[in-house]
Design an enzyme around this catalytic site. Structure first.
Site, mmCIF file in Angstrom:
data_model
loop_
_atom_site.group_PDB
_atom_site.id
_atom_site.type_symbol
_atom_site.label_atom_id
_atom_site.label_comp_id
_atom_site.label_asym_id
_atom_site.label_seq_id
_atom_site.Cartn_x
_atom_site.Cartn_y
_atom_site.Cartn_z
ATOM 1 N N LEU A 180 44.634 43.048 27.222
ATOM 2 C CA LEU A 180 45.879 42.683 27.891
ATOM 3 C C LEU A 180 47.008 43.497 27.282
ATOM 4 C CD1 LEU A 180 45.291 38.839 27.979
ATOM 5 C CD2 LEU A 180 45.325 40.366 29.955
ATOM 6 N N LEU A 181 47.553 44.412 28.061
ATOM 7 C CA LEU A 181 48.566 45.347 27.574
ATOM 8 C C LEU A 181 49.902 45.021 28.238
ATOM 9 C CD1 LEU A 181 48.678 47.843 25.694
ATOM 10 C CD2 LEU A 181 48.423 49.264 27.734
ATOM 11 N N GLY A 184 54.481 46.217 24.908
ATOM 12 C CA GLY A 184 55.004 45.998 23.570
ATOM 13 C C GLY A 184 54.152 46.680 22.517
ATOM 14 N N VAL A 185 54.685 46.776 21.306
ATOM 15 C CA VAL A 185 53.987 47.496 20.244
ATOM 16 C C VAL A 185 52.749 46.740 19.763
ATOM 17 C CG1 VAL A 185 55.388 46.500 18.388
ATOM 18 C CG2 VAL A 185 54.313 48.738 18.065
ATOM 19 N N SER A 187 50.474 44.708 21.403
ATOM 20 C CA SER A 187 49.296 44.900 22.242
ATOM 21 C C SER A 187 48.858 46.363 22.241
ATOM 22 C CB SER A 187 49.569 44.430 23.676
ATOM 23 O OG SER A 187 50.638 45.139 24.261
ATOM 24 N N LEU A 206 49.161 42.553 33.508
ATOM 25 C CA LEU A 206 49.285 41.439 34.445
ATOM 26 C C LEU A 206 50.689 41.449 35.022
ATOM 27 C CD1 LEU A 206 47.398 38.544 32.623
ATOM 28 C CD2 LEU A 206 46.496 40.444 33.987
ATOM 29 N N CYS A 274 50.681 29.380 29.558
ATOM 30 C CA CYS A 274 50.463 30.751 30.015
ATOM 31 C C CYS A 274 49.201 31.330 29.385
ATOM 32 C CB CYS A 274 51.681 31.597 29.664
ATOM 33 S SG CYS A 274 51.468 33.358 29.920
ATOM 34 N N GLY A 303 47.424 41.120 21.933
ATOM 35 C CA GLY A 303 48.152 41.480 20.719
ATOM 36 C C GLY A 303 48.773 40.290 20.014
ATOM 37 N N CYS A 378 57.352 33.695 28.399
ATOM 38 C CA CYS A 378 56.499 34.793 28.846
ATOM 39 C C CYS A 378 56.799 35.244 30.268
ATOM 40 C CB CYS A 378 55.032 34.384 28.725
ATOM 41 S SG CYS A 378 54.577 32.921 29.694
#
Length: 555
Positions: A180-181, A184-185, A187, A206, A274, A303, A378
């Site tokens: 899951l990317l 952010g740094v 992930s 997502l 979430c 991450g 989120c």
């Protein structure tokens, strides 16, 4: 070229890593600034939303088409559409021939790598050396191995062998991992470490669209920036990137319930739902249902600052434990995950502190190495929570009264804008100078917010050293009846724990039989401190040492 080549050489020679990263940042910022904005109709994600009248980006054309079943656009790659938009050729947004589903599209596909297994491991090895800054310096082997501790690396040192050749390393199973990317740094480094560990990775972004519908973002598009950053990271690491639309899932599984609970005067935590219902719930189910399209995955990685301990003799027995950075630890947000979800989860950065994460990102010249951490809920991104609530619940003016005297001191826009223990944002017409004033409680039926200057008095504090909770959820099946293991708890995200003095079952005389067994249980927790604001709807998360046992909802 707008983006660096996916075959960029990972050598530490030549340009300084900061210079390279700055150049990459300028590239994706340039593309973002020069992307045209076609006018389209708004695609509603919420019930009863008013239609906005401002411009929409090309990504929303795709979402609208997917929702309406338009086969000519629903399979178009997001980045393909962005490239079309940058040429101003909006009319030619048509199918690229992809076989992807209507809610999923490939945003980046690296070139296939030919060669044997040794050659296939060469690139991950370079990533590993570059990430650690240990190329030409292998003196920190213990530290290096610890970096991949929660990555289940394919190759790892066999200390029982004195042979220093490649044959002295033992080999684990190569895993196929859905990562899951977010852009952010954290992930991005998680993906980097998994790549360095030798696994086959596919990155998933997502896509949610809520923040596009707010007034303060008509001239911006934060998700587009996130996606461009994610694509640049994937190019750097030669990892495919797939975008999946999960707006309806977020609304049905998280947002709708959160809004309803706020309307009932509770204080929910959408981030917890979430994770359990979407990222490691609906997303996993989507992967299983679309196995022919995306393939089969052994793990779902993120991450998050948390870690998992697995038993070698029993893969179904997985412990969720706190991370290597107490301040950033996110087990509070993951406590609602159950055993089935944790068995397939992976948190690669769990053993690392935040400064080490930044260092690894900088060593790899990742474009987001210095990017500011995201804050807030989120699904809102940068949208203000108060604006989100006002958009869905509106305003309902009512009285602010002193709890002790009943005197009316001011008015509020709606009780749902205030939480127990809140000090800021109280609009008082009189006696404001006598403060500080705190929200003591709320009368949902009469729409009254009660406040007090004596919030910290001995009488009031007696009410805040214990609480009841229900809707219990346990991370391991074996913990369901082991309440004696609870040693401490958190009632909100952060470093602070309370020692648990006692755990009592609260008898319930009339519980419907159809309610799950965990929901039937109600506990009374007594803690060793006085909490500032225990509110209904908050989650209490339970721990035994470093292990996160599960959670309950304060009632």
């Amino acid at each position: 070229l707008l983006f660096p080549s996916p075959h960029v050489v990972l050598s530490r020679g030549g340009e300084d890593s900061r210079v390279k990263r700055r150049r990459e940042q300028q590239r994706w910022q340039h593309q973002r600034m020069h992307t045209s904005r076609p006018v389209t109709n708004n695609s509603h994600a919420f019930e009863n939303r008013r239609t906005t009248k401002k411009t929409r980006r090309i990504g929303q054309i795709l979402l609208t088409a997917a929702r309406e079943g338009d086969e000519t656009t629903s399979t178009t790659s997001f980045m393909d559409s962005m490239n079309i938009a940058s040429r101003g050729d909006v009319a030619n947004v048509t199918s690229s021939g992809s076989s992807t589903s209507s809610r999923s599209s490939l945003s980046y596909v690296p070139e296939e790598e030919d060669g044997d297994d040794d050659e296939a491991m060469a690139f991950p090895k370079r990533i590993y050396e570059e990430a650690l800054g240990t190329k030409n310096n292998n003196n920190n082997e213990d530290e290096d191995e610890d970096v991949l501790r929660f990555c289940e690396p394919v190759l790892y040192s066999n200390n029982s062998s004195d042979d220093s050749s490649s044959t002295s390393s033992s080999k684990r199973k190569k895993l196929r991992i859905a990562v899951l990317l977010s852009g952010g740094v954290d992930s991005s480094v998680a993906l980097s470490l998994l790549r360095a560990a030798g696994h086959e990775c596919v990155a998933f972004y997502l896509q949610i669209w809520f923040q596009d519908d707010f007034r303060n973002f008509w001239d911006q598009c934060p998700w587009e920036e996130d996606l461009m950053v994610a694509k640049t990271v994937c190019e750097r690491l030669r990892v495919p990137l797939r975008t999946v639309h999960f707006t309806d899932d977020y609304w049905n599984l998280v947002v709708k319930q959160s809004v309803e609970e706020i309307q009932r005067g509770k204080t929910p935590n959408p981030d917890i739902l979430c994770n359990s219902r979407v990222k490691f719930g609906a997303f996993r189910e989507w992967l299983d249902a679309n196995e022919e399209e995306v393939g089969k995955f052994d793990r779902i990685a993120s991450g998050h600052y948390a870690a998992l301990e697995r038993r070698e003799d029993d893969e179904t027995d997985v412990k969720l434990v706190t991370s290597g950075d107490a301040r950033k630890d996110q087990t509070y947000f993951l406590a609602h995950l159950n055993s089935w979800q944790l068995q397939k989860a992976m948190f690669p950065i769990g053993g690392l502190p935040k400064p080490r994460i930044r260092e690894i990102a900088e060593n790899l010249s990742l474009v987001n190495a210095d990017r500011k951490d995201s804050q807030g809920i989120c699904f809102l991104g940068k949208v203000k929570f108060s604006e989100f609530i006002e958009e869905h619940l509106g305003t309902n003016p009512g009285e602010i009264r002193e709890i002790e005297s009943g005197e009316v001191l001011g008015t509020h826009k709606g009780f749902w804008f205030h939480t127990v223990g809140q000090r800021q944002g109280l609009k008082l017409n009189k006696r404001a100078h006598e403060g500080p004033w705190y929200v003591h409680s709320k009368d949902v039926e009469k729409n009254i917010v009660f406040i007090s200057r004596t919030y910290h008095s001995e009488e009031n504090e007696r009410e805040r050293d214990s609480f009841e909770c229900d809707d219990l959820s346990w991370c391991r099946d074996s913990d369901m009846n082991q309440l004696s293991r609870i040693e401490r708890c958190k009632v909100r995200h952060g470093e602070s724990y309370y020692q648990v003095l006692s755990v009592e079952r609260v008898p319930s005389s009339a519980v419907p039989t159809e309610i799950p067994p965990n929901a039937q249980q109600k506990l009374k927790i007594t803690i060793d401190g006085i909490d500032q604001g225990l509110a209904k709807g908050q989650y209490a998360v339970f721990y035994s040492g470093s292990e996160c046992l599960g959670c309950g909802v304060i009632c």
